[in-house]
Motif scaffolding. Structure first.
Motif, PDB file in Angstrom:
ATOM      1  N   LYS A   1       0.882  -1.060  -0.075  1.00 15.16           N
ATOM      2  CA  LYS A   1       0.043   0.007  -0.077  1.00 15.16           C
ATOM      3  C   LYS A   1       0.745   1.403   0.039  1.00 15.16           C
ATOM      4  O   LYS A   1       0.470   2.119   0.450  1.00 15.16           O
ATOM      5  CB  LYS A   1      -0.889  -0.072   1.032  1.00 15.16           C
ATOM      6  CG  LYS A   1      -2.060  -1.121   1.036  1.00 15.16           C
ATOM      7  CD  LYS A   1      -3.067  -0.954   2.056  1.00 15.16           C
ATOM      8  CE  LYS A   1      -2.673  -0.735   3.784  1.00 15.16           C
ATOM      9  NZ  LYS A   1      -3.679  -0.518   4.481  1.00 15.16           N
ATOM     10  N   ILE A   2       2.141   1.026  -0.493  1.00 13.49           N
ATOM     11  CA  ILE A   2       2.942   2.172  -0.644  1.00 13.49           C
ATOM     12  C   ILE A   2       3.284   2.574  -2.142  1.00 13.49           C
ATOM     13  O   ILE A   2       3.684   1.621  -2.720  1.00 13.49           O
ATOM     14  CB  ILE A   2       4.086   1.856   0.276  1.00 13.49           C
ATOM     15  CG1 ILE A   2       3.766   1.821   1.910  1.00 13.49           C
ATOM     16  CG2 ILE A   2       5.397   3.017   0.095  1.00 13.49           C
ATOM     17  CD1 ILE A   2       5.216   1.421   2.588  1.00 13.49           C
ATOM     18  N   ARG A   3       3.065   3.739  -2.480  1.00 16.09           N
ATOM     19  CA  ARG A   3       3.506   4.289  -3.799  1.00 16.09           C
ATOM     20  C   ARG A   3       4.840   5.199  -3.428  1.00 16.09           C
ATOM     21  O   ARG A   3       4.792   6.098  -2.538  1.00 16.09           O
ATOM     22  CB  ARG A   3       2.529   5.026  -4.303  1.00 16.09           C
ATOM     23  CG  ARG A   3       1.533   4.146  -4.993  1.00 16.09           C
ATOM     24  CD  ARG A   3       0.337   4.780  -6.083  1.00 16.09           C
ATOM     25  NE  ARG A   3      -0.431   5.601  -5.301  1.00 16.09           N
ATOM     26  CZ  ARG A   3      -1.147   6.652  -5.853  1.00 16.09           C
ATOM     27  NH1 ARG A   3      -0.681   6.928  -7.118  1.00 16.09           N
ATOM     28  NH2 ARG A   3      -1.945   7.544  -5.143  1.00 16.09           N
ATOM     29  N   VAL A   4       5.610   5.384  -4.410  1.00 17.30           N
ATOM     30  CA  VAL A   4       6.696   6.166  -4.441  1.00 17.30           C
ATOM     31  C   VAL A   4       6.789   6.759  -5.963  1.00 17.30           C
ATOM     32  O   VAL A   4       6.840   6.334  -6.910  1.00 17.30           O
ATOM     33  CB  VAL A   4       8.305   5.420  -4.187  1.00 17.30           C
ATOM     34  CG1 VAL A   4       9.442   6.486  -4.140  1.00 17.30           C
ATOM     35  CG2 VAL A   4       8.347   4.661  -2.824  1.00 17.30           C
ATOM     36  N   LEU A   5       7.044   8.258  -5.677  1.00 16.79           N
ATOM     37  CA  LEU A   5       6.870   9.361  -6.662  1.00 16.79           C
ATOM     38  C   LEU A   5       8.105   9.968  -6.862  1.00 16.79           C
ATOM     39  O   LEU A   5       8.501  10.489  -5.590  1.00 16.79           O
ATOM     40  CB  LEU A   5       5.679  10.213  -6.688  1.00 16.79           C
ATOM     41  CG  LEU A   5       4.327   9.659  -6.590  1.00 16.79           C
ATOM     42  CD1 LEU A   5       3.267  10.767  -6.424  1.00 16.79           C
ATOM     43  CD2 LEU A   5       4.123   8.598  -7.831  1.00 16.79           C
ATOM     44  N   GLN A   6       8.751  10.084  -7.871  1.00 17.66           N
ATOM     45  CA  GLN A   6      10.478  10.585  -7.648  1.00 17.66           C
ATOM     46  C   GLN A   6      10.320  12.123  -8.388  1.00 17.66           C
ATOM     47  O   GLN A   6       9.454  12.310  -9.460  1.00 17.66           O
ATOM     48  CB  GLN A   6      11.043   9.774  -8.581  1.00 17.66           C
ATOM     49  CG  GLN A   6      11.248   8.463  -7.971  1.00 17.66           C
ATOM     50  CD  GLN A   6      12.068   8.198  -6.933  1.00 17.66           C
ATOM     51  OE1 GLN A   6      12.735   9.011  -6.381  1.00 17.66           O
ATOM     52  NE2 GLN A   6      11.925   6.973  -6.424  1.00 17.66           N
ATOM     53  N   HIS A   7      11.032  13.098  -7.852  1.00 19.84           N
ATOM     54  CA  HIS A   7      11.165  14.097  -8.413  1.00 19.84           C
ATOM     55  C   HIS A   7      12.558  14.136  -9.168  1.00 19.84           C
ATOM     56  O   HIS A   7      13.448  13.611  -8.542  1.00 19.84           O
ATOM     57  CB  HIS A   7      11.234  15.376  -7.528  1.00 19.84           C
ATOM     58  CG  HIS A   7      10.027  15.828  -7.035  1.00 19.84           C
ATOM     59  ND1 HIS A   7       9.958  16.857  -6.061  1.00 19.84           N
ATOM     60  CD2 HIS A   7       8.682  15.658  -7.471  1.00 19.84           C
ATOM     61  CE1 HIS A   7       8.668  16.978  -5.849  1.00 19.84           C
ATOM     62  NE2 HIS A   7       7.730  16.418  -6.573  1.00 19.84           N
ATOM     63  N   SER A   8      12.707  14.595 -10.360  1.00 16.58           N
ATOM     64  CA  SER A   8      13.974  14.475 -11.115  1.00 16.58           C
ATOM     65  C   SER A   8      14.956  15.448 -10.729  1.00 16.58           C
ATOM     66  O   SER A   8      16.340  15.618 -11.136  1.00 16.58           O
ATOM     67  CB  SER A   8      13.750  14.611 -12.668  1.00 16.58           C
ATOM     68  OG  SER A   8      13.203  15.914 -13.012  1.00 16.58           O
ATOM     69  N   SER A   9      14.636  16.381  -9.852  1.00 16.87           N
ATOM     70  CA  SER A   9      15.249  17.584  -9.330  1.00 16.87           C
ATOM     71  C   SER A   9      14.805  17.780  -8.073  1.00 16.87           C
ATOM     72  O   SER A   9      13.657  17.697  -7.679  1.00 16.87           O
ATOM     73  CB  SER A   9      15.741  18.776 -10.112  1.00 16.87           C
ATOM     74  OG  SER A   9      14.539  19.353 -10.441  1.00 16.87           O
ATOM     75  N   SER A  10      15.393  18.430  -7.112  1.00 14.15           N
ATOM     76  CA  SER A  10      15.108  18.890  -5.640  1.00 14.15           C
ATOM     77  C   SER A  10      14.271  20.181  -5.755  1.00 14.15           C
ATOM     78  O   SER A  10      14.684  21.161  -6.263  1.00 14.15           O
ATOM     79  CB  SER A  10      16.285  19.171  -4.971  1.00 14.15           C
ATOM     80  OG  SER A  10      15.647  19.365  -3.449  1.00 14.15           O
ATOM     81  N   MET A  11      12.964  19.734  -5.623  1.00  9.78           N
ATOM     82  CA  MET A  11      12.002  20.975  -5.629  1.00  9.78           C
ATOM     83  C   MET A  11      11.282  21.711  -4.313  1.00  9.78           C
ATOM     84  O   MET A  11      10.839  22.601  -4.526  1.00  9.78           O
ATOM     85  CB  MET A  11      10.821  20.317  -6.673  1.00  9.78           C
ATOM     86  CG  MET A  11      11.145  19.964  -8.037  1.00  9.78           C
ATOM     87  SD  MET A  11       9.805  19.078  -8.752  1.00  9.78           S
ATOM     88  CE  MET A  11       8.648  20.541  -8.962  1.00  9.78           C
ATOM     89  N   GLY A  12      11.808  20.783  -3.261  1.00  9.87           N
ATOM     90  CA  GLY A  12      11.277  21.624  -2.095  1.00  9.87           C
ATOM     91  C   GLY A  12      10.021  20.758  -1.273  1.00  9.87           C
ATOM     92  O   GLY A  12       9.258  20.014  -2.389  1.00  9.87           O
ATOM     93  N   GLY A  13       9.928  20.937  -0.055  1.00 12.94           N
ATOM     94  CA  GLY A  13       8.865  20.233   0.543  1.00 12.94           C
ATOM     95  C   GLY A  13       7.323  20.593  -0.090  1.00 12.94           C
ATOM     96  O   GLY A  13       6.664  19.825   0.189  1.00 12.94           O
ATOM     97  N   ALA A  14       6.989  21.621  -0.226  1.00 14.20           N
ATOM     98  CA  ALA A  14       5.930  22.212  -0.862  1.00 14.20           C
ATOM     99  C   ALA A  14       5.447  21.610  -1.971  1.00 14.20           C
ATOM    100  O   ALA A  14       4.528  20.990  -2.259  1.00 14.20           O
ATOM    101  CB  ALA A  14       5.962  23.753  -0.871  1.00 14.20           C
ATOM    102  N   ALA A  15       6.596  21.580  -2.864  1.00 12.36           N
ATOM    103  CA  ALA A  15       6.210  20.772  -4.125  1.00 12.36           C
ATOM    104  C   ALA A  15       6.124  19.443  -4.200  1.00 12.36           C
ATOM    105  O   ALA A  15       5.171  18.961  -4.771  1.00 12.36           O
ATOM    106  CB  ALA A  15       7.677  21.116  -5.337  1.00 12.36           C
TER     107      ALA A  15
END
Length: 323
Positions: free
Chosen positions: A58-72
């Motif tokens: 029940k865990i999904r992982v979404l990846q950012h391709s660069s660091s965008m910060g906590g709000a993003a």
């Protein structure tokens, strides 16, 4: 069928703490949840396979391709959430075992509440003094609010009084919301260019329906000096972000009486920032800050602060010349 509640966990380079945070969700008394881990460009990146092997499917992982910060990262999770309700958990914090059950049951039993805030309990080596500071802030805001005691552990607030109180201060409890997904979208996503994004969102929540507070400390906040934005050197950054929040609120279509109050609060916040600059021997920046504040009104204290800033700048220049 939609998952009952989506728990969004932004993370960046904290694999061990992330495991602790996820474990606290897995151990909840309410079991109908999904976890959305948003990896904000960790190195190494978070492995979905490893997390599912440890904690289940029940865990999904979404990846950012660069660091965008906590709000993003929170926004990425919101957009992907399938739950009826949305909750948030920082990767260095924990939920008490009844956190989700208490939040969901409260929202179901009290449909008049649009956004539910969850009180905080502190743990970690710095928890004693953090708890004292937090308790002081909460006592002040609750005195201003005079909320309605609905149950032994639930307060409801008049929307206007809550907004006015949050303009002065946003204690950590009011940065820990749980709400229906539709309500989250109505309030709007987190402001990604805002350092104090949780404070900004809380103010907007107060403008968008009835709010409540669970007074039990079920959100377990770590206090070990590990926070990215809580270091003393960030005080000026915090003050600048606070001013920007007030500026954006002024631009919104709020009632004239609230707009007047926000303008006055902007001036007070400008004075706070000016004082920070003066303490850092940055008199010119203090002068610029106070001059900008005159766009939003004119008060005696502004003139006094401006004069003090000019005097401090003069002293600083004289000191440099003598050297």
């Amino acid at each position: 069928m939609a998952t009952f509640i989506s728990v969004i966990i932004p993370t960046h380079n904290r694999p061990d703490l992330l495991d602790e945070a996820i474990s606290s969700v897995v151990d909840q008394t309410l079991s109908d949840w999904e976890i959305i881990v948003v990896d904000d460009f960790s190195n190494p990146c978070v492995s979905p396979e490893q997390l599912q092997e440890k904690f289940g499917p029940k865990i999904r992982v979404l990846q950012h391709s660069s660091s965008m910060g906590g709000a993003a990262a929170k926004n990425t999770g919101i957009k992907a959430a399938s739950g009826k309700y949305i909750a948030f958990l920082d990767d260095d914090d924990l939920y008490a075992p009844t956190y989700l059950e208490k939040a969901v049951s409260t929202l179901q039993k009290h449909p008049e509440i649009n956004t539910l805030f969850m009180s905080v309990a502190w743990f970690g080596p710095n928890s004693k003094w953090t708890h004292e500071s937090y308790t002081d802030a909460m006592n002040k805001i609750l005195a201003d609010l005079a909320g309605t005691q609905v149950t032994e552990t639930l307060l409801e607030f008049d929307a206007d009084r809550l907004f006015k109180a949050l303009l002065k201060r946003v204690p950590m409890a009011f940065q820990r919301p749980v709400a229906a997904r539709e309500q989250v979208m109505q309030i709007g996503l987190y402001q990604e260019d805002c350092l104090l994004w949780d404070c900004d969102w809380a103010l907007r929540a107060a403008l968008n329906g009835q709010c409540g507070l669970v007074t039990e400390g079920l959100y377990l906040q770590r206090s070990a000096g590990q926070g990215y934005s809580s270091q003393p050197r960030r005080r000026v950054d915090h003050s600048l972000s606070n001013l920007e929040i007030k500026k954006q609120l002024i631009k919104r279509n709020v009632r004239p009486d609230l707009a007047k109050l926000i303008r006055l609060n902007y001036i007070q916040s400008a004075q706070d920032l000016s004082w920070e600059y003066i303490n850092q021997n940055q008199g010119l920046l203090a002068i610029r800050t106070m001059l900008t504040s005159f766009r939003y009104g004119i008060h005696f204290l502004q003139i006094k602060f401006l004069a003090h800033a000019i005097y401090s700048w003069g002293l600083s220049l004289r000191s440099k010349e003598q050297k």
